[in-house]
Design an enzyme around this catalytic site. Structure first.
Site, PDB file in Angstrom:
ATOM      1  N   GLY A  91       0.821  -1.202   0.000  1.00 17.13           N
ATOM      2  CA  GLY A  91       0.000   0.000   0.000  1.00 17.13           C
ATOM      3  C   GLY A  91       0.856   1.252   0.000  1.00 17.13           C
ATOM      4  O   GLY A  91       2.096   1.194   0.050  1.00 17.13           O
ATOM      5  N   LYS A 126      -1.131   5.162  -5.623  1.00 16.64           N
ATOM      6  CA  LYS A 126      -2.243   4.783  -6.511  1.00 16.64           C
ATOM      7  C   LYS A 126      -3.189   5.956  -6.766  1.00 16.64           C
ATOM      8  O   LYS A 126      -3.807   6.031  -7.834  1.00 16.64           O
ATOM      9  CB  LYS A 126      -3.042   3.623  -5.891  1.00 16.64           C
ATOM     10  CG  LYS A 126      -2.266   2.336  -5.767  1.00 16.64           C
ATOM     11  CD  LYS A 126      -3.117   1.219  -5.204  1.00 16.64           C
ATOM     12  CE  LYS A 126      -3.583   1.480  -3.783  1.00 16.64           C
ATOM     13  NZ  LYS A 126      -2.487   1.624  -2.820  1.00 16.64           N
ATOM     14  N   LYS A 159      -2.543   9.144  -7.275  1.00 20.50           N
ATOM     15  CA  LYS A 159      -2.091   9.944  -8.411  1.00 20.50           C
ATOM     16  C   LYS A 159      -2.297   9.204  -9.724  1.00 20.50           C
ATOM     17  O   LYS A 159      -2.758   9.786 -10.716  1.00 20.50           O
ATOM     18  CB  LYS A 159      -0.617  10.320  -8.245  1.00 20.50           C
ATOM     19  CG  LYS A 159      -0.086  11.055  -9.468  1.00 20.50           C
ATOM     20  CD  LYS A 159       1.376  11.432  -9.356  1.00 20.50           C
ATOM     21  CE  LYS A 159       1.850  12.022 -10.686  1.00 20.50           C
ATOM     22  NZ  LYS A 159       3.250  12.482 -10.629  1.00 20.50           N
ATOM     23  N   ASN A 190      -9.789   3.297   6.110  1.00 18.06           N
ATOM     24  CA  ASN A 190      -8.391   3.004   6.434  1.00 18.06           C
ATOM     25  C   ASN A 190      -7.482   3.315   5.252  1.00 18.06           C
ATOM     26  O   ASN A 190      -6.265   3.333   5.391  1.00 18.06           O
ATOM     27  CB  ASN A 190      -8.212   1.558   6.878  1.00 18.06           C
ATOM     28  CG  ASN A 190      -8.750   0.551   5.863  1.00 18.06           C
ATOM     29  OD1 ASN A 190      -9.544   0.900   4.980  1.00 18.06           O
ATOM     30  ND2 ASN A 190      -8.360  -0.698   6.004  1.00 18.06           N
ATOM     31  N   GLY A 240      -6.053   5.822   2.147  1.00 16.84           N
ATOM     32  CA  GLY A 240      -5.864   7.244   1.922  1.00 16.84           C
ATOM     33  C   GLY A 240      -5.158   7.486   0.609  1.00 16.84           C
ATOM     34  O   GLY A 240      -4.089   6.925   0.364  1.00 16.84           O
ATOM     35  N   HIS A 241      -5.763   8.274  -0.271  1.00 18.36           N
ATOM     36  CA  HIS A 241      -5.141   8.631  -1.542  1.00 18.36           C
ATOM     37  C   HIS A 241      -4.929  10.139  -1.585  1.00 18.36           C
ATOM     38  O   HIS A 241      -5.850  10.908  -1.325  1.00 18.36           O
ATOM     39  CB  HIS A 241      -6.027   8.209  -2.719  1.00 18.36           C
ATOM     40  CG  HIS A 241      -6.073   6.728  -2.917  1.00 18.36           C
ATOM     41  ND1 HIS A 241      -6.953   6.118  -3.778  1.00 18.36           N
ATOM     42  CD2 HIS A 241      -5.350   5.734  -2.368  1.00 18.36           C
ATOM     43  CE1 HIS A 241      -6.764   4.799  -3.753  1.00 18.36           C
ATOM     44  NE2 HIS A 241      -5.798   4.559  -2.907  1.00 18.36           N
ATOM     45  N   ARG A 258     -22.792 -12.338   9.086  1.00 15.37           N
ATOM     46  CA  ARG A 258     -24.148 -12.092   8.581  1.00 15.37           C
ATOM     47  C   ARG A 258     -25.030 -11.331   9.569  1.00 15.37           C
ATOM     48  O   ARG A 258     -26.230 -11.542   9.656  1.00 15.37           O
ATOM     49  CB  ARG A 258     -24.819 -13.408   8.133  1.00 15.37           C
ATOM     50  CG  ARG A 258     -24.167 -14.005   6.905  1.00 15.37           C
ATOM     51  CD  ARG A 258     -24.420 -15.462   6.754  1.00 15.37           C
ATOM     52  NE  ARG A 258     -23.756 -16.229   7.804  1.00 15.37           N
ATOM     53  CZ  ARG A 258     -23.644 -17.559   7.795  1.00 15.37           C
ATOM     54  NH1 ARG A 258     -24.154 -18.262   6.805  1.00 15.37           N
ATOM     55  NH2 ARG A 258     -23.045 -18.181   8.788  1.00 15.37           N
ATOM     56  N   GLN A 267      -5.192   0.000  -0.379  1.00 14.68           N
ATOM     57  CA  GLN A 267      -4.095  -0.775   0.194  1.00 14.68           C
ATOM     58  C   GLN A 267      -3.230  -1.405  -0.921  1.00 14.68           C
ATOM     59  O   GLN A 267      -3.119  -0.844  -1.989  1.00 14.68           O
ATOM     60  CB  GLN A 267      -4.611  -1.839   1.183  1.00 14.68           C
ATOM     61  CG  GLN A 267      -5.137  -1.273   2.472  1.00 14.68           C
ATOM     62  CD  GLN A 267      -6.621  -0.988   2.440  1.00 14.68           C
ATOM     63  OE1 GLN A 267      -7.406  -1.690   1.819  1.00 14.68           O
ATOM     64  NE2 GLN A 267      -7.022   0.064   3.108  1.00 14.68           N
ATOM     65  N   THR A 314      -4.889  -6.478   5.724  1.00 13.62           N
ATOM     66  CA  THR A 314      -6.171  -5.816   5.899  1.00 13.62           C
ATOM     67  C   THR A 314      -7.278  -6.863   5.878  1.00 13.62           C
ATOM     68  O   THR A 314      -7.000  -8.063   5.824  1.00 13.62           O
ATOM     69  CB  THR A 314      -6.371  -4.727   4.813  1.00 13.62           C
ATOM     70  OG1 THR A 314      -7.478  -3.906   5.179  1.00 13.62           O
ATOM     71  CG2 THR A 314      -6.577  -5.318   3.434  1.00 13.62           C
ATOM     72  N   SER A 333       6.397   8.194 -12.303  1.00 15.56           N
ATOM     73  CA  SER A 333       6.032   9.402 -11.566  1.00 15.56           C
ATOM     74  C   SER A 333       7.265   9.980 -10.896  1.00 15.56           C
ATOM     75  O   SER A 333       8.033   9.256 -10.258  1.00 15.56           O
ATOM     76  CB  SER A 333       4.956   9.083 -10.521  1.00 15.56           C
ATOM     77  OG  SER A 333       4.691  10.217  -9.722  1.00 15.56           O
ATOM     78  N   LEU A 334       7.423  11.312 -11.041  1.00 16.18           N
ATOM     79  CA  LEU A 334       8.619  11.996 -10.563  1.00 16.18           C
ATOM     80  C   LEU A 334       8.284  13.118  -9.602  1.00 16.18           C
ATOM     81  O   LEU A 334       9.039  14.079  -9.454  1.00 16.18           O
ATOM     82  CB  LEU A 334       9.394  12.559 -11.758  1.00 16.18           C
ATOM     83  CG  LEU A 334       9.775  11.498 -12.799  1.00 16.18           C
ATOM     84  CD1 LEU A 334       9.901  12.104 -14.170  1.00 16.18           C
ATOM     85  CD2 LEU A 334      11.055  10.802 -12.387  1.00 16.18           C
TER      86      LEU A 334
END
Length: 445
Positions: A12, A16, A18, A38, A40-41, A142, A223, A238, A412-413
């Site tokens: 995780g 992800k 971006k 739980n 976070g992006h 259930r 994650q 998780t 990605s930079l």
């Protein structure tokens, strides 16, 4: 048309958010298929930073439909806060849609999660204490509350009267906590239902219509592979399935509709919480990676553990997910290093292993076998094509591609949208994929 799954190829926090944001510009529908608050992006657009937890990253594109699928668990209070925050930042949330079958996180879930983590002591898992695990446990038992139940105040009252009585016994007798007032909880959650009602739909049906209309669909996991309940480094995992296969179950679609799987991996490795981490770095180098990479959790603010790139878990992620291209993030964090290590295998009690052991006890004994590559000692932040990269940085990427036996499509930079090299658009077809040479695998040291 292309239906693409974006998954994390490590533990995780791979970036992800971006990558999903970048690909969302070509998607008609973005679906978040598992996990809860739980996750976070973080997405940076120009000078504005957006921190998302439940809402898919595609929400920043006003024409894109964003779906929270049935495989997620939803804390309505947190979701409403997230909606309000986005609206204040000028982002419309009219296109957010929520599955009727998604399960709801209740106050007792959070209380049990926090108490149980404390009770474990030195055996703690390292959860975010947001009630995710107990919500999924009730789903399996259930006795869970679904969004469709939340929308029906009579059904909600009937279910919660019994459930809260049952949970109060657990809270009082097992954990020594104060009991919950059923009427107060019901009143609180009926209020949440009124706020969210216009967003709740049969999301599987909506996705099916989009498939029939040949729209581009992006399935977004939370994650990472190594945190998957069934395929991760158990028990430090998780409570859901972040792997690509989870996209079908969590969205309500069949596997035949998935066209591609893109795995997101950092140019190094991080892990938050407890559990073995063979390539973890301590002292000055570990701190340097953490500081340069701003390695603090979006959800909890916890400092992430940092280490060298682990090719063993990388190859495992490719196999488990069926990854056909990679997005490598945070390459710029390595810009100042003289040398960079890459783990190509493990040694366990002196014996060489190229595959991830399924035993947690064995994994804890793994010693990394490294190949050392030269650093490039110059900034890559302004590079926008492979030709712009320093020779050693391009060599590093090719080494990773060969090691994992899969092409690199995106590099990605930096945090901003424009700090990206797109070698291949996974939705609109190949341009010029950075392939591993001759299909060979680097030699293990």
């Amino acid at each position: 048309m292309a239906n693409v799954v974006v998954i994390g190829a490590q533990w995780g926090d791979e970036g992800k958010g971006k990558i999903t944001d970048l690909l969302s510009r070509s998607a008609h529908v973005v679906v978040r298929y598992q996990g809860g608050v739980n996750a976070g992006h973080t997405v940076v657009v120009q000078d504005q930073t957006f921190k998302l937890h439940l809402i898919p990253s595609g929400i920043l594109y006003p024409e894109t439909e964003c779906v929270i699928g049935g495989g997620t668990v939803i804390d309505p209070k947190t979701l409403i806060t997230e909606l309000d925050t986005l609206e204040k930042l000028g982002v419309s949330t009219n296109n957010l849609l929520i599955s009727e079958t998604a399960h709801v996180t209740m106050p007792y879930h959070r209380m049990i999660d926090q108490a149980e983590e404390e009770r474990r002591g030195s055996k703690k898992i390292g959860t975010t204490r947001r009630g995710i695990g107990p919500t999924y446990a009730d789903k399996s038992e259930r006795i869970g509350i679904r969004m469709v139940d939340l929308m029906d105040s009579a059904a909600l009252s009937e279910q919660l009267e019994w459930t809260i009585q049952y949970k109060n016994v657990v809270l009082e007798k097992l954990y020594g906590l104060e009991p919950l007032d059923p009427k107060a909880v019901i009143e609180e959650y009926v209020g949440y239902a009124d706020r969210l009602r216009s967003h709740v739909i049969d999301s599987s049906l909506l996705i099916d219509h989009a498939i029939r209309e040949r729209k581009n669909i992006l399935f977004e996991g939370a994650q990472g592979t190594l945190l998957d309940l069934d395929h991760g480094t158990y028990p430090y995992v998780t409570s859901s399935n972040p792997v690509a296969g989870g996209a079908c179950v969590g969205s309500g679609v069949g596997p035949t509709v998935i066209d591609r799987v893109i795995g997101v991996a950092k140019a190094y490795t991080t892990r938050v919480g407890e559990g073995p981490f063979p390539t973890e770095l301590f002292g000055e180098m570990g701190n340097a990676l953490c500081d340069r990479g701003a390695e603090f959790g979006t959800t909890t603010g916890r400092r992430r553990r940092c280490g060298w790139f682990d090719g063993v878990i990388g190859r495992y992620a490719v196999r488990i997910n069926g990854i056909d291209c990679l997005a490598v993030t945070k390459l710029d964090v390595l810009d100042e290093l003289e040398e960079i290590n890459v783990c190509t295998a493990y040694r366990i009690d002196g014996e060489l292993h190229r595959e991830l052991p399924t035993s947690g006890r064995q994994f804890a004994r793994c010693e990394p076998v490294y190949t050392t590559l030269p650093g490039w000692k110059q900034s890559t932040a302004d590079c926008r094509s492979l030709d712009d990269l320093p020779k050693q940085a391009l060599g590093y990427l090719k080494f990773l591609a060969e090691l994992m036996e899969v092409p690199i499509a995106i590099v990605s930079l930096g945090a901003s949208r424009d700090q990206t090299i797109i070698v291949e658009d996974p939705i609109h077809g190949p341009k010029r994929a950075l392939l591993y040479e001759n299909g060979s695998t680097p030699q293990v040291a």
